[in-house]
Write a protein that holds these residues in place. Structure first.
Motif, PDB file in Angstrom:
ATOM      1  N   THR A  14     -42.992  69.391  15.625  1.00 29.65           N
ATOM      2  CA  THR A  14     -41.537  69.287  15.661  1.00 29.65           C
ATOM      3  C   THR A  14     -41.063  69.493  17.084  1.00 29.65           C
ATOM      4  OG1 THR A  14     -41.444  70.219  13.446  1.00 29.65           O
ATOM      5  CG2 THR A  14     -39.390  70.188  14.695  1.00 29.65           C
ATOM      6  N   TYR A  15     -40.248  68.596  17.554  1.00 33.98           N
ATOM      7  CA  TYR A  15     -39.630  68.781  18.872  1.00 33.98           C
ATOM      8  C   TYR A  15     -38.243  69.357  18.670  1.00 33.98           C
ATOM      9  CZ  TYR A  15     -43.225  65.732  20.844  1.00 33.98           C
ATOM     10  OH  TYR A  15     -44.401  65.185  21.234  1.00 33.98           O
ATOM     11  N   HIS A  16     -37.933  70.380  19.442  1.00 32.70           N
ATOM     12  CA  HIS A  16     -36.586  70.933  19.386  1.00 32.70           C
ATOM     13  C   HIS A  16     -35.803  70.387  20.558  1.00 32.70           C
ATOM     14  CE1 HIS A  16     -38.158  73.669  16.441  1.00 32.70           C
ATOM     15  NE2 HIS A  16     -39.088  74.068  17.292  1.00 32.70           N
ATOM     16  N   LEU A  17     -34.737  69.705  20.256  1.00 30.68           N
ATOM     17  CA  LEU A  17     -33.896  69.202  21.329  1.00 30.68           C
ATOM     18  C   LEU A  17     -32.663  70.081  21.404  1.00 30.68           C
ATOM     19  CD1 LEU A  17     -34.033  65.378  20.669  1.00 30.68           C
ATOM     20  CD2 LEU A  17     -35.387  66.720  22.268  1.00 30.68           C
ATOM     21  N   ARG A  18     -32.412  70.622  22.581  1.00 32.25           N
ATOM     22  CA  ARG A  18     -31.132  71.308  22.752  1.00 32.25           C
ATOM     23  C   ARG A  18     -30.078  70.226  22.870  1.00 32.25           C
ATOM     24  NH1 ARG A  18     -31.930  75.351  27.541  1.00 32.25           N
ATOM     25  NH2 ARG A  18     -34.171  75.338  27.219  1.00 32.25           N
ATOM     26  N   ASP A  31     -33.652  68.897  15.491  1.00 25.23           N
ATOM     27  CA  ASP A  31     -35.102  68.940  15.429  1.00 25.23           C
ATOM     28  C   ASP A  31     -35.622  67.548  15.111  1.00 25.23           C
ATOM     29  OD1 ASP A  31     -35.026  71.539  15.980  1.00 25.23           O
ATOM     30  OD2 ASP A  31     -35.542  72.247  13.973  1.00 25.23           O
ATOM     31  N   VAL A  32     -36.641  67.141  15.844  1.00 29.17           N
ATOM     32  CA  VAL A  32     -37.279  65.868  15.535  1.00 29.17           C
ATOM     33  C   VAL A  32     -38.633  66.180  14.921  1.00 29.17           C
ATOM     34  CG1 VAL A  32     -38.148  63.714  16.465  1.00 29.17           C
ATOM     35  CG2 VAL A  32     -36.153  64.786  17.508  1.00 29.17           C
ATOM     36  N   HIS A  33     -38.789  65.809  13.656  1.00 34.75           N
ATOM     37  CA  HIS A  33     -40.082  66.019  13.005  1.00 34.75           C
ATOM     38  C   HIS A  33     -40.952  64.812  13.298  1.00 34.75           C
ATOM     39  CE1 HIS A  33     -38.499  69.525  10.989  1.00 34.75           C
ATOM     40  NE2 HIS A  33     -37.424  68.810  10.715  1.00 34.75           N
ATOM     41  N   ALA A  34     -41.607  64.834  14.465  1.00 39.39           N
ATOM     42  CA  ALA A  34     -42.334  63.653  14.920  1.00 39.39           C
ATOM     43  C   ALA A  34     -43.568  63.398  14.068  1.00 39.39           C
ATOM     44  CB  ALA A  34     -42.724  63.822  16.384  1.00 39.39           C
ATOM     45  N   VAL A  35     -44.235  64.485  13.660  1.00 39.98           N
ATOM     46  CA  VAL A  35     -45.400  64.363  12.787  1.00 39.98           C
ATOM     47  C   VAL A  35     -45.265  65.430  11.706  1.00 39.98           C
ATOM     48  CG1 VAL A  35     -47.890  64.718  12.609  1.00 39.98           C
ATOM     49  CG2 VAL A  35     -46.968  63.419  14.520  1.00 39.98           C
ATOM     50  N   SER A  56     -42.388  56.168  14.620  1.00 42.45           N
ATOM     51  CA  SER A  56     -42.909  56.748  13.379  1.00 42.45           C
ATOM     52  C   SER A  56     -43.842  57.930  13.645  1.00 42.45           C
ATOM     53  CB  SER A  56     -43.636  55.671  12.567  1.00 42.45           C
ATOM     54  OG  SER A  56     -44.673  55.099  13.326  1.00 42.45           O
ATOM     55  N   GLY A  57     -44.174  58.175  14.905  1.00 42.93           N
ATOM     56  CA  GLY A  57     -44.973  59.356  15.224  1.00 42.93           C
ATOM     57  C   GLY A  57     -46.422  59.057  15.557  1.00 42.93           C
ATOM     58  N   LYS A  58     -46.774  57.802  15.752  1.00 37.56           N
ATOM     59  CA  LYS A  58     -48.156  57.428  16.020  1.00 37.56           C
ATOM     60  C   LYS A  58     -48.667  58.051  17.320  1.00 37.56           C
ATOM     61  CE  LYS A  58     -47.198  53.009  16.276  1.00 37.56           C
ATOM     62  NZ  LYS A  58     -45.743  53.010  16.192  1.00 37.56           N
ATOM     63  N   SER A  59     -47.903  57.897  18.395  1.00 38.39           N
ATOM     64  CA  SER A  59     -48.348  58.438  19.675  1.00 38.39           C
ATOM     65  C   SER A  59     -48.455  59.947  19.627  1.00 38.39           C
ATOM     66  CB  SER A  59     -47.385  58.041  20.791  1.00 38.39           C
ATOM     67  OG  SER A  59     -47.341  56.659  20.921  1.00 38.39           O
ATOM     68  N   THR A  60     -47.485  60.570  18.981  1.00 41.22           N
ATOM     69  CA  THR A  60     -47.514  62.030  18.893  1.00 41.22           C
ATOM     70  C   THR A  60     -48.780  62.483  18.182  1.00 41.22           C
ATOM     71  OG1 THR A  60     -45.105  62.002  18.806  1.00 41.22           O
ATOM     72  CG2 THR A  60     -46.199  64.053  18.193  1.00 41.22           C
ATOM     73  N   LEU A  61     -49.111  61.823  17.071  1.00 42.69           N
ATOM     74  CA  LEU A  61     -50.328  62.180  16.351  1.00 42.69           C
ATOM     75  C   LEU A  61     -51.557  61.973  17.236  1.00 42.69           C
ATOM     76  CD1 LEU A  61     -51.820  63.073  13.857  1.00 42.69           C
ATOM     77  CD2 LEU A  61     -51.605  60.775  12.915  1.00 42.69           C
TER      78      LEU A  61
HETATM   79  N1  LIG Z   1     -41.513  64.947  24.160  1.00 44.63           N
HETATM   80  C1  LIG Z   1     -40.676  64.671  23.140  1.00 44.63           C
HETATM   81  N2  LIG Z   1     -39.527  65.356  22.995  1.00 44.63           N
HETATM   82  C2  LIG Z   1     -38.693  65.090  21.979  1.00 44.63           C
HETATM   83  N3  LIG Z   1     -38.889  64.140  21.055  1.00 44.63           N
HETATM   84  C3  LIG Z   1     -40.009  63.417  21.137  1.00 44.63           C
HETATM   85  C4  LIG Z   1     -40.958  63.625  22.195  1.00 44.63           C
HETATM   86  N4  LIG Z   1     -41.971  62.744  22.045  1.00 44.63           N
HETATM   87  C5  LIG Z   1     -41.662  62.010  20.942  1.00 44.63           C
HETATM   88  N5  LIG Z   1     -40.498  62.405  20.411  1.00 44.63           N
HETATM   89  C6  LIG Z   1     -39.866  61.849  19.189  1.00 44.63           C
HETATM   90  O1  LIG Z   1     -40.797  61.899  18.153  1.00 44.63           O
HETATM   91  C7  LIG Z   1     -40.716  60.725  17.346  1.00 44.63           C
HETATM   92  C8  LIG Z   1     -42.077  60.048  17.266  1.00 44.63           C
HETATM   93  O2  LIG Z   1     -42.404  59.514  18.541  1.00 44.63           O
HETATM   94  P1  LIG Z   1     -43.749  58.764  18.872  1.00 44.63           P
HETATM   95  O3  LIG Z   1     -43.735  58.469  20.331  1.00 44.63           O
HETATM   96  O4  LIG Z   1     -44.898  59.546  18.354  1.00 44.63           O
HETATM   97  O5  LIG Z   1     -43.607  57.424  18.044  1.00 44.63           O
HETATM   98  P2  LIG Z   1     -44.524  56.130  18.047  1.00 44.63           P
HETATM   99  O6  LIG Z   1     -44.852  55.858  16.626  1.00 44.63           O
HETATM  100  O7  LIG Z   1     -45.646  56.295  18.992  1.00 44.63           O
HETATM  101  O8  LIG Z   1     -43.522  55.015  18.565  1.00 44.63           O
HETATM  102  P3  LIG Z   1     -43.797  53.781  19.558  1.00 44.63           P
HETATM  103  O9  LIG Z   1     -44.355  52.693  18.714  1.00 44.63           O
HETATM  104  O10 LIG Z   1     -42.417  53.454  20.036  1.00 44.63           O
HETATM  105  O11 LIG Z   1     -44.718  54.239  20.622  1.00 44.63           O
HETATM  106  C9  LIG Z   1     -39.633  59.857  17.953  1.00 44.63           C
HETATM  107  O12 LIG Z   1     -38.457  60.055  17.234  1.00 44.63           O
HETATM  108  C10 LIG Z   1     -39.502  60.390  19.356  1.00 44.63           C
HETATM  109  O13 LIG Z   1     -38.184  60.213  19.816  1.00 44.63           O
END
Ligand SMILES: Nc1ncnc2c1ncn2[C@@H]1O[C@H](COP(=O)(O)OP(=O)(O)OP(=O)(O)O)[C@@H](O)[C@H]1O
Ligand SMILES: Nc1ncnc2c1ncn2[C@@H]1O[C@H](COP(=O)(O)OP(=O)(O)OP(=O)(O)O)[C@@H](O)[C@H]1O
Ligand SMILES: [Mg+2]
Ligand SMILES: [Mg+2]
Lengths: 275, 334, 302
Positions: A14-18, A31-35, A56-61
């Motif tokens: 989860t990313y916390h955005l102020r 809060d962004v629940h990225a994964v 959808s959160g692929k890169s974050t995962l």
């Molecule tokens: N460093 C960060 N701080 C805050 N929010 C973030 C951060 N990195 C990713 N996010 C948020 O988390 C969510 C998932 O992002 P992510 O980059 O994992 O997606 P993705 O599936 O890889 O997308 P794309 O196909 O555009 O690369 C998005 O809503 C993004 O805005």
């Protein structure tokens, strides 16, 4: 049964955005629940495709898997060992086993580094081999990714290379430390359609020749089909469906998977839209 | 064929002066498009696609020299217009463009709706406040962005919405011709299709002649009626999408098709084109594709191939329509 | 310098296909050479550096030899005239370049080095460490440096080395601020993340990728710092706080102060030399800014 190389247990980030001064004082936080609650298994020598729309959160995962990002909760297990909270030397040792290739080939190489320096950097940073052994491994890696004659590329800077060539350098860089896992985060989406297949074929050949496991991130199901044995579909931070690639494409269970398939079919040449 | 089509371009040439010579980025390109028709331009990075669009709009940088034999839109002889007349009467009013990666260049500190209004006012300084608002509402409706979102800033938009806003900007003056340069390249498949469908609807609804520029032949097959395949500054094959993509006659087109992974049919190993495109400052004298061509013979490096205008889909190749092209991309994988 | 405020995630910027910025050294110098004033300034600086290095071996008169020919104006014998003790001002001015160059390189070098390390660490690590370092820099930026230097030198001594040290230790915050801004952007760049993924420790990544790629504004700033350092040292000397052992232009101007009506040359030539050198340094800085950001100029013209 092939053993698991890497496994996640209800992994979340989860990313916390102020949200700005006033909202911050009022206690409002976005809060962004990225994964969220992701359970994913990658077996030894297997390619798993991670598909889903932008955001959808692929890169974050992917970044969680190679521990470039700290999970908010859940676990990452590597060969049964918990690597969720390792730091320092242990973390570096893990990173040597789990490499990542980034989406944008124009951003992922230091513009000041030559190809030889970029590919050699992980060796230097991990302290692998003598100077001469490193030079030999750099040459080997470059010829493995098809940048031959090697001498022509060793001294080149990124700006002298095309996108496809840069992506090959990134692959060489990941390969040179002999990892067990490569996370490839949309490695071809910024490339021209005409060079995509070359990079994908290369990744596949290398993966097969070395028995490396691979997490291939993409939003293109046709590419996923070419690359992977298994597909996991992500939507809004969760894995909504996963299974063997052919089954999943032939018989999608989740409506979101169907949506992705429809989207990919529209651009399929020779495919007649049902409308 | 004389004056049959709505838009006619003949003999377009663009060269960029660079320190070591002239990069001939467009080397004699002919195009025709009708109202309500979509023409796709496909080719790999650096083959001159953007140069083509910018050249038609006379928006090239100062080191470029452009010449064109014929450029006609409707009854207007555009080629003969002076710079001032071109800017006054043609640019944006009759021919407009969605620039490559324009979605990232929206002004971050101005509301999107205001940016569209600004663009309209620029061309219609006399318009009243009410007229401007009515036009902006209409444009947002056309590209399917809810009216309330006019008040948002660009960073509050998703990628797809930003791309729609940029398309709205290209439509402010009701143009006859719209050139969309890689309008969907940065987007994921789902959003990409929404944008392409929006473009297709606009074209039929407004009777626009649409030029779709892309390196992705899949995108072209989905949106266009006709396609022109470009290689190294030249059109190497052109014709109806149904003809060209069903049985490509030029080996470059065939290679592009064979490079695409497929979602249906048997699994096969996509072909990758060896080598890299030629240096446009010093291209091969005969066939430009010969060094990378899977079926090249001696004649290909000696004699420049002609573009056979009588064929239904002409190809610039000595072996146009060769049987061997069918074998490309049939190597199965497990 | 304020603490980091979290930025909303910015949309990915699709880069131009070949990042044409600062592509090669040759392009850099071509861009620099386009700035005519900077080109000439570089030549002038080279001349001063040469003077500083070769002062002892050039066929000059002894700059310390006292003679009866005091207060003479420029002549074939004494190009810049003589001072109140009859010493040759030309020779003294040439020797003065040495002090100026030492002060410039020493102080600006020290300030830049401190600034780079502090700024890079602050910007790259962020968080509390950044707050601490930034606050420290803020404090230095608030104090009028010249008076601080005057105070310290007056209290603790006036050796040239000490003066250089003090100037260096008090003028680094500007460089730190510039480096910090660069580091904050660079730490998010993919190739920096990639270096971490390849086993780089914090400091390794900092020195391999962050600092080298963030240097340009700091280097430009260094030329301006050099000019400032020369002026500060001259100011000290003029107040009689300079090192009495060395031949500095400030000291010469100070000496000539009492004889402005008798022989203005005594102050004029050292002053002119200083003016030329400081101006040249600033113009070179201008040229560097342009060479580092060729787009700035183009936009300016369009
Ligand atoms: N460093 C960060 N701080 C805050 N929010 C973030 C951060 N990195 C990713 N996010 C948020 O988390 C969510 C998932 O992002 P992510 O980059 O994992 O997606 P993705 O599936 O890889 O997308 P794309 O196909 O555009 O690369 C998005 O809503 C993004 O805005
Ligand atoms: N301003 C310029 N000066 C010199 N050469 C240029 C200039 N702009 C483009 N070129 C060259 O002209 C050729 C065509 O470029 P263009 O941008 O039209 O290609 P493109 O097909 O749009 O490629 P992409 O798919 O990467 O956008 C390329 O070789 C490019 O390097
Ligand atoms: Mg991503
Ligand atoms: Mg382009």
């Amino acid at each position: 049964m092939t053993p698991n190389l890497i496994q996640t247990r209800s992994l979340s980030k989860t990313y916390h955005l102020r949200t700005g001064l006033i909202a911050g004082i009022m206690g409002r936080r976005d809060d962004v629940h990225a994964v969220q609650d992701v359970d994913l298994v990658v077996k030894e020598g297997e390619v798993v495709a991670l598909v889903g729309q932008s955001g959808s959160g692929k890169s974050t995962l992917g970044r969680l898997l190679v521990r470039l990002e700290d999970p908010s909760s859940g676990q990452v297990l590597s060969e049964g060992r918990n690597v969720t909270a390792i730091t320092g030397a242990e973390l570096r040792k893990y990173r040597r086993r789990a490499q990542i290739i980034f989406q944008n080939p124009y951003e992922s190489l230091d513009p000041r580094y030559t190809v030889a320096m970029s590919v050699g950097e992980p060796l230097a940073l991990f302290g692998i081999g003598t100077r001469r052994e490193r030079a030999e491994r750099i040459r080997q890696a470059l010829s493995d990714v098809g940048l031959t004659p090697v001498d022509r590329y060793l001294g080149s800077h990124p700006h002298e290379l095309s996108g496809g060539q840069r992506q090959r350098v990134s692959i060489a860089r990941a390969l040179v430390v002999e990892p067990a896992l490569i996370v490839a985060d949309e490695p071809v989406s910024m490339l021209d359609a005409s060079v995509r297949s070359g990079v994908m074929n290369l990744l596949l050949d290398i993966q097969q020749a070395n028995g490396i496991s691979c997490v291939f991130i993409t939003h293109d199901l046709a590419a996923a089909r070419h690359m992977s044995q298994r597909v996991a579909v992500m939507h809004a931070g969760r894995i909504v469906e996963q299974g063997p690639t052919d089954d999943l494409i032939a018989n999608p269970q989740h409506e979101y998977t169907q949506k992705l398939i429809d989207a990919a079919l529209v651009n399929e040449i020779g495919h007649q839209p049902s409308a | 064929m004389t004056g049959g089509s709505f838009v006619e371009v003949r003999g377009l040439r663009v060269g960029y002066k660079v320190p070591h010579g002239v990069v001939q980025a467009i080397d004699g390109v002919d195009l025709t498009i009708d109202r309500g028709e979509a023409l796709g331009i496909v080719g790999e990075s650096g083959c001159g696609k953007s140069t083509l669009g910018l050249g038609l709009l006379r928006l090239l940088p100062s080191n470029a020299t452009t010449s064109v034999d014929t450029f006609r839109v409707g009854d207007t002889d555009v080629a003969g217009l002076s710079q001032a007349a071109f800017r006054r009467e043609v640019r944006w009013k009759r021919v407009s463009m969605v620039f490559q990666s324009a979605m990232n260049s929206l002004n971050p500190v101005r509301r999107v709706g205001e940016q569209v209004a600004d663009a309209y006012r620029l061309h219609h300084p006399q318009a009243s406040k009410r007229e401007v608002q009515a036009r902006v509402d209409r444009l947002f409706e056309l590209v399917d962005i809810p009216r309330a979102r006019q008040r948002n800033y660009a960073h509050e938009y998703s990628g797809g919405m930003r791309q729609r806003a940029v398309i709205a900007l290209s439509l402010v003056c009701d143009p006859d011709v719209v050139i969309a340069d890689e309008a969907t390249t940065a987007l994921d498949v789902v959003v990409q299709n929404q944008i392409l469908d929006a473009l297709a609807d606009l074209r039929t609804e407004l009777g626009i002649a649409l030029i779709v520029i892309s390196h992705d032949i899949g995108v072209i097959s989905h949106t266009c009626d006709r396609v022109a395949v470009m290689y190294a500054g030249q059109v190497v094959e052109s014709g109806a999408v149904a003809d060209v993509l069903a049985s490509p006659r030029h080996p470059y087109t065939a290679s592009l098709m064979a490079a695409l992974p497929r979602l249906t049919g048997p699994r096969f190993r996509p072909v990758s084109l060896p080598g890299s495109p030629p240096d446009l400052a010093d291209p091969p004298t005969a066939c430009r594709f010969a060094p990378r061509c899977p079926i090249a013979a001696d004649i290909c490096t000696d004699v420049p191939p002609a573009f056979d205008p009588d064929h239904r889909w002409p190809a610039r190749c000595h072996f146009a329509g060769d049987e061997r092209l069918r074998q490309l991309g049939t190597e199965r994988t497990s | 310098m304020t603490a980091i405020t979290p930025q909303p995630p910015t949309p990915p910027v699709v880069p131009p296909k070949a990042s044409r910025r600062g592509q090669s050294q040759r392009m850099f110098w071509r861009e620099f050479a386009r700035h005519t004033a900077a080109r000439w300034s570089l030549a002038i600086i080279a001349l001063f550096v040469f003077a500083a290095l070769a002062a002892d071996v050039l066929p000059l008169q002894d700059p310390t030899a006292i003679s009866s020919e005091a207060y003479t104006g420029p002549s074939g014998e004494h190009w810049f005239g003589t001072d109140h003790l009859g010493r040759d001002m030309f020779s003294r001015t040439v020797h003065g370049a040495r002090v100026a160059i030492i002060v410039a390189l020493g102080s600006a070098g020290l300030a830049t080095a401190i600034g780079i390390v502090v700024g890079a660490i602050a910007g790259y690590t962020g968080g509390r460490l950044d707050d601490l370092l930034s606050r420290t820099a803020d404090v230095f930026l608030l104090i009028p440096v010249f008076f601080l230097v005057v105070l310290i030198v007056a209290l603790f001594g006036q050796g040239l080395f000490f003066v250089v040290l003090i100037i260096g230790l008090t003028t680094w915050p500007q460089s730190a601020r510039l480096m910090r801004a660069e580091a904050m952007v660079l730490r998010e760049r993919v190739f920096v993340v990639a270096a971490r993924a390849s086993g780089g420790r914090g400091m390794q990544v900092l020195f391999r990728h962050v600092i080298p790629n963030g240097l340009s504004p700091v280097i430009t700033n260094a030329t301006i710092l050099m000019g400032q350092a020369i002026l500060v040292e001259a100011g000290l000397s003029f107040l009689g706080l300079g090192d009495p052992q060395v031949m500095s232009w400030g000291r010469m101007i100070f000496d000539g102060r009492g004889y402005l009506d008798l022989s203005p040359w005594m102050s004029f030539f050292p002053g002119l030399a200083m003016f030329l050198l400081v101006l040249s340094l600033n113009l070179v800085g201008d040229g560097l800014t342009q060479a580092f950001n060729p787009k700035l100029r183009r936009r300016g013209r369009a």
